[in-house]
Design an enzyme around this catalytic site. Structure first.
Site, PDB file in Angstrom:
ATOM      1  N   ASP A  47     -21.339 -12.953  14.221  1.00 33.40           N
ATOM      2  CA  ASP A  47     -19.968 -13.203  13.741  1.00 33.40           C
ATOM      3  C   ASP A  47     -19.638 -14.684  13.710  1.00 33.40           C
ATOM      4  OD1 ASP A  47     -19.854 -10.270  14.663  1.00 33.40           O
ATOM      5  OD2 ASP A  47     -18.085 -10.609  13.417  1.00 33.40           O
ATOM      6  N   LYS A  74     -21.509  -8.548  18.186  1.00 35.07           N
ATOM      7  CA  LYS A  74     -20.913  -7.343  18.789  1.00 35.07           C
ATOM      8  C   LYS A  74     -21.213  -7.242  20.282  1.00 35.07           C
ATOM      9  CE  LYS A  74     -18.769  -5.010  17.274  1.00 35.07           C
ATOM     10  NZ  LYS A  74     -17.297  -5.199  17.448  1.00 35.07           N
TER      11      LYS A  74
END
Ligand code: MRU
Length: 347
Positions: free
Chosen positions: A238, A249
């Site tokens: 991310d 995650k």
């Protein structure tokens, strides 16, 4: 190609990922507010898909505006940027995409452009990002396929696939490309508590492609690694800090530490838009805390006692020292990441 999101004449059409794998339904966004809701509620998720969705949300804001010129649309455009930037804090692709749209809009303002020109230009920029995202995934796949075993098992965590991008995927794109080259790969997909992106989404999209897949509960990887049953790990990201620390995650860090302990390569696949040179290290990456209900309930059923404390950080940070390589569309980066990222940024 799995239609994660798509610009149409009537608005942006999203595959509703909250309903997968049992229902394949679509949601139509006709405004920036619709797109913001769709991102917040995880109808669409995954860093690259979130970025392109936000860009399309800004194009929709222009489409529905009654302002006659760029100058008169400027306040509303800025409000739309703030609205979309407030949806999810960790995926830097969101801010990268909004900044790119802001730069395009600034040029339109300088030219004193008509709203017809603003609409056309913002739409074409958002659609270009969509095409570039798929091309980047394909390029990551080509670089990353070399790193996958000729025959063996690859563990992935969460969903970094077609559903997390505009198509093909980052980590799953690497696996797809390896399979397309004839490598015989069996995927282990961590279920990925609490939102189950692995069990619901990774399993669904790999099965659609006929790639052999087994879902693991998040607590099973250690034992399988100890038995020599996992040969490589590939995950998405991310946000990657300037020193190569990787936010992904929740649970990714644990997988990386386990991979190191068992001598298994741990790869991260991410487009350049996920690298954030403005964030020095992983400690400075904002980590989204999601609603407790995602942990306390499943399928509408309560799992935990009333009133118990709950934590729900959506992401964790894997220090760069655990990362064997970062697969990007510009090639594979290796440690020291501070240097390889700085060198790649000028390409
Ligand atoms: O909370 P999510 O489902 O948006 O989290 C997604 C991930 O963590 C992915 O691994 C990451 O965004 C990379 S997607 C190519």
């Amino acid at each position: 190609m799995i239609p994660t999101l798509e610009w149409t004449q009537n608005g942006v059409r999203f595959l509703d990922q909250t309903r997968l794998p049992l229902e394949e339904t679509y949601v139509l966004a006709t405004s920036d507010q619709d797109v913001a809701n769709i991102i917040t509620t995880m109808v669409v998720r995954g860093a690259p898909a979130i970025g392109v969705s936000a860009a399309m949300g800004l194009a929709l804001a222009a489409k529905s505006s009654t302002a006659p010129t760029a100058a008169e649309f400027a306040v509303a455009f800025s409000a739309s940027c703030n609205l979309l930037a407030g949806t999810r804090p960790t995926a830097v692709n969101l801010f990268w995409a909004i900044d790119r749209m802001k730069r395009v809009f600034a040029q339109l303002q300088e030219q004193n452009a008509s709203m017809a020109a603003v609409r056309a230009r913002l739409e074409s920029e958002a659609r270009a990002m969509y095409d570039e995202d798929i091309a980047a995934c394909r390029a990551m796949g080509a670089f990353g396929a070399d790193l996958m075993p000729e025959q063996g098992t690859v563990l992935t965590h969460c969903n970094a696939g077609a559903l997390a991008t505009c198509g093909y995927g980052t980590a799953l794109g690497v696996i797809r490309a390896a399979v397309e080259r004839g490598k015989r790969i069996h995927v282990f997909a961590d279920e990925t508590r609490p939102f189950l992106q692995g069990a619901r989404l990774t399993a669904w999209e790999l099965m659609a492609d006929g790639i052999p897949t087994t879902v693991l509960c998040d607590n099973m990887a250690a034992s399988l690694m100890r038995q020599g049953k996992i040969h490589a790990v590939v995950v998405g990201a991310d946000r990657i800090a300037a020193n190569g620390d990787v936010a992904n995650k929740i649970g990714t860090y644990g997988v990386a530490v386990l991979a190191r302990e068992h001598g298994i390569p741990f790869y991260v696949a991410a487009p350049w838009s996920t690298i954030d040179p403005a964030t020095a290290t992983g400690d400075a990456i904002p980590i989204e805390e999601r609603p407790a209900v995602e942990v306390t309930h499943h399928g509408g059923r309560q799992l935990t006692p009333h009133g118990v404390g709950i934590r729900n950080p959506a992401f964790d940070v894997t220090p760069a020292r655990y990362v064997t390589g970062i697969i990007t569309e510009r090639g594979v980066l290796h440690a020291p990441y501070g240097e390889s990222i700085a060198a790649g940024a000028t390409q």
